[in-house]
Design a protein around this motif. Structure first.
Motif, mmCIF file in Angstrom:
data_model
loop_
_atom_site.group_PDB
_atom_site.id
_atom_site.type_symbol
_atom_site.label_atom_id
_atom_site.label_comp_id
_atom_site.label_asym_id
_atom_site.label_seq_id
_atom_site.Cartn_x
_atom_site.Cartn_y
_atom_site.Cartn_z
ATOM 1 N N ASN A 40 35.477 50.900 42.496
ATOM 2 C CA ASN A 40 36.639 50.355 41.792
ATOM 3 C C ASN A 40 37.527 51.481 41.259
ATOM 4 N N ASN A 43 39.764 52.939 43.578
ATOM 5 C CA ASN A 43 40.898 52.104 43.964
ATOM 6 C C ASN A 43 40.786 51.622 45.410
ATOM 7 N N CYS A 73 35.028 44.721 39.589
ATOM 8 C CA CYS A 73 35.956 44.738 40.723
ATOM 9 C C CYS A 73 37.324 44.152 40.402
ATOM 10 N N PHE A 74 38.346 45.002 40.372
ATOM 11 C CA PHE A 74 39.697 44.474 40.327
ATOM 12 C C PHE A 74 40.303 44.483 41.715
ATOM 13 N N MET A 75 39.423 44.270 42.679
ATOM 14 C CA MET A 75 39.856 44.100 44.068
ATOM 15 C C MET A 75 38.971 43.010 44.645
ATOM 16 N N PRO A 76 39.328 42.499 45.826
ATOM 17 C CA PRO A 76 38.557 41.381 46.381
ATOM 18 C C PRO A 76 37.117 41.762 46.700
ATOM 19 N N LEU A 93 30.590 31.838 44.646
ATOM 20 C CA LEU A 93 31.988 31.983 44.220
ATOM 21 C C LEU A 93 32.086 31.898 42.702
ATOM 22 N N ALA A 94 31.301 30.984 42.128
ATOM 23 C CA ALA A 94 31.325 30.835 40.670
ATOM 24 C C ALA A 94 30.818 32.102 39.988
ATOM 25 N N GLN A 123 40.519 31.009 53.849
ATOM 26 C CA GLN A 123 40.632 32.382 53.310
ATOM 27 C C GLN A 123 39.328 32.845 52.659
ATOM 28 N N ARG A 250 47.228 51.653 52.473
ATOM 29 C CA ARG A 250 47.634 51.690 51.067
ATOM 30 C C ARG A 250 46.975 52.912 50.447
ATOM 31 N N ASN B 11 37.665 29.467 41.376
ATOM 32 C CA ASN B 11 37.112 30.342 40.367
ATOM 33 C C ASN B 11 38.254 31.061 39.654
ATOM 34 N N ARG B 17 39.368 37.746 33.417
ATOM 35 C CA ARG B 17 38.881 39.108 33.215
ATOM 36 C C ARG B 17 40.046 40.094 33.160
ATOM 37 N N ALA B 18 41.044 39.870 34.017
ATOM 38 C CA ALA B 18 42.217 40.750 34.015
ATOM 39 C C ALA B 18 42.961 40.626 32.686
ATOM 40 N N THR B 21 40.969 42.398 30.004
ATOM 41 C CA THR B 21 41.078 43.854 30.145
ATOM 42 C C THR B 21 42.383 44.366 29.545
ATOM 43 N N VAL B 46 43.276 29.158 44.372
ATOM 44 C CA VAL B 46 43.097 29.262 45.806
ATOM 45 C C VAL B 46 42.560 27.895 46.197
ATOM 46 N N GLU B 185 45.487 39.606 39.944
ATOM 47 C CA GLU B 185 44.166 39.846 39.335
ATOM 48 C C GLU B 185 43.238 40.596 40.279
ATOM 49 N N LYS B 186 43.640 40.739 41.558
ATOM 50 C CA LYS B 186 42.814 41.447 42.544
ATOM 51 C C LYS B 186 43.584 42.632 43.106
ATOM 52 N N GLN B 188 44.328 45.665 41.653
ATOM 53 C CA GLN B 188 44.133 46.914 40.931
ATOM 54 C C GLN B 188 45.239 47.116 39.886
ATOM 55 N N LEU B 192 47.594 44.510 37.389
ATOM 56 C CA LEU B 192 47.454 44.451 35.925
ATOM 57 C C LEU B 192 48.812 44.682 35.259
#
Lengths: 251, 202
Positions: A40, A43, A73-76, A93-94, A123, A250, B11, B17-18, B21, B46, B185-186, B188, B192
């Protein structure tokens, strides 16, 4: 423009991070939470967390681990291992996963794909397949249990293409952990068979150049474990190589 | 206080959480009658348009949101399906009505561009970012997308775009209503920053 993704793969044997060679010999690499935290901070584009013993041991992935990893994780985050039913998917998922990866279950219950897509949306559903070559050099599907897989690679790809899932993760077992490069023929083949769904590839990356080659062979994203565990290369250095090869990433 | 609407279809933990933070006070509201007087609203999501819009109507969210957003002018941020629900109607899962905040429809990505790999998944640049939510990004305008349907806007409103072979609406703003197709929120740091902007600048 859509950027090509580099996705670290984190494999668990229940609670610890491990890395296999050809799905066999393994090394223990410690705590998944620490690993997730580092990725994380680096990045990264995305993370895949798979429990490689769950199916064999007839259990699911530990949801507490999923929860603590997701919190970093602030990413998928994609999670897989032992998922058998829509209820298993809902719980994963929960616990904080954004997507789930289904593997062995599709050989017993291909209908789960359609069911899961209808409930959670395409997705959310990744199908992961493990491919190896038989003694005649023909691609076959690898089974994680003692059961024989009766599906050919082509039949499996057809089923996946018609099931409307979100992504497909293709791994070459022979190349796993060997670090001699991705199986570019396989990537090329799968990307020609499946034109409607993004393809993530795994198995064999040994350098950033391998990542660029995989993309040029038709992958929509590359993933790797050993490359990031055992070398000084990082997801960023892979993407720098890809950028130099005119592949949008990216940074 | 930001109220995050939970339609119980997905979810919402990563959104919460974001916000945590960022130190932004928030609460989850899953029943319209508990809405109170929020400063801001977030509609995450989603999932399937048809399911979500039915749920909104059967629980009474549609009427409540019209009152809060159109009459009381409470700023609202729709994320992904949340943004799509601002449209007049959607085509996913059979045609169904949206909130009609924005004159738009929501269509399958491949219906007009048949050689795209769908979903549009991954990090993509957003261009024409001249809305307050995109302030102080310092050039980092790359966000995480994952969607198979796109919003097609049929009125003159402010919009930002991403290119996936074709231009896709990435964000839309009409007065106090703002929607993003991607997942801040996903996404990075850029994501934010965007959430912070929504909280502080709208």
């Amino acid at each position: 423009m859509l950027r090509y993704r580099v996705i670290p793969l984190v494999l668990l044997d229940g609670y610890s991070v491990v890395k296999t060679i050809q799905f066999d010999v393994r090394r223990n690499l410690g705590n998944p939470i620490t690993v997730a935290r580092v990725y994380n901070m680096r990045n990264v584009d995305e993370l895949i967390l798979l429990d490689i013993d769950a199916t064999k041991e007839g259990r699911g992935i530990d949801l507490h681990t999923v929860q603590t990893v997701a919190a970093e994780c602030f990413m998928p985050l994609t999670v897989g291992g032992g998922l058998q039913t829509c209820d298993d998917i809902a719980k994963t998922l929960a616990a904080g996963a954004d997507k789930v990866s289904l593997n062995s279950v599709i050989f017993d219950n291909i209908d789960l794909l359609k069911e899961a897509v209808a409930v959670f949306g395409s997705q959310c559903i990744i199908v992961s397949i493990d491919v190896k070559k038989d003694s005649n050099g023909k691609y076959i599907l690898y089974s994680h249990s003692d059961k024989k897989v009766n599906l050919s690679l082509d039949e499996c790809l057809d089923l996946i293409a018609s099931s409307n899932v979100g992504e497909i993760l293709v791994n070459n077992v022979d190349n796993d952990g060997v670090m001699e490069g991705y199986d570019l023929d396989l990537i090329n083949y799968v990307s020609k068979c499946i034109k409607s769904i993004p393809i993530i590839v795994a198995g064999g990356a040994s350098s950033p150049t391998d990542c660029s080659s995989a993309i040029k062979s038709g992958a929509s994203a590359v993933s790797a474990a050993s490359l990031f565990h055992f070398t000084s290369f990082t997801p960023r250095s892979c993407k720098e190589n890809m950028a130099a090869a005119n592949i949008p990433v990216r940074l | 206080m930001i109220s995050v609407i939970d339609l119980k279809i997905c979810n919402i933990a990563s959104v919460l959480r974001a916000l945590d933070t960022l130190g932004l006070e928030n609460k989850v509201v899953d029943d319209p009658k508990d809405i109170g007087q929020p400063d801001k609203l977030i509609l995450p999501g989603v999932g399937n348009f048809f399911e979500a819009s039915n749920r909104m109507r059967s629980l009474g969210w549609d009427l409540l949101l019209r009152e809060k957003v159109l009459e009381e002018k409470v700023p609202i941020l729709g994320i992904c399906l949340g943004m799509q629900l601002f449209a007049s109607y959607g085509e996913e899962g059979g045609q169904s009505k949206g909130l009609d905040f924005i004159n738009a429809k929501v269509s399958y990505l491949r219906s007009s561009h048949e050689n795209l790999r769908v979903p549009h998944v991954g990090w993509n640049d957003v261009s024409r970012c001249d809305m307050p939510i995109f302030d102080s990004l310092e050039g980092d305008n790359c966000f995480y997308f994952v969607h198979s349907y796109e919003m097609i806007i049929q009125e003159s409103v402010q919009a930002a775009y991403s290119n996936y072979g074709v231009d896709i609406v990435a964000a839309v703003q009409k007065d106090n209503i703002v929607g993003v197709q991607f997942h801040p929120e996903k996404s990075q740091k850029a994501g934010l920053t965007l959430l912070q902007n929504f909280a502080r600048r709208m």
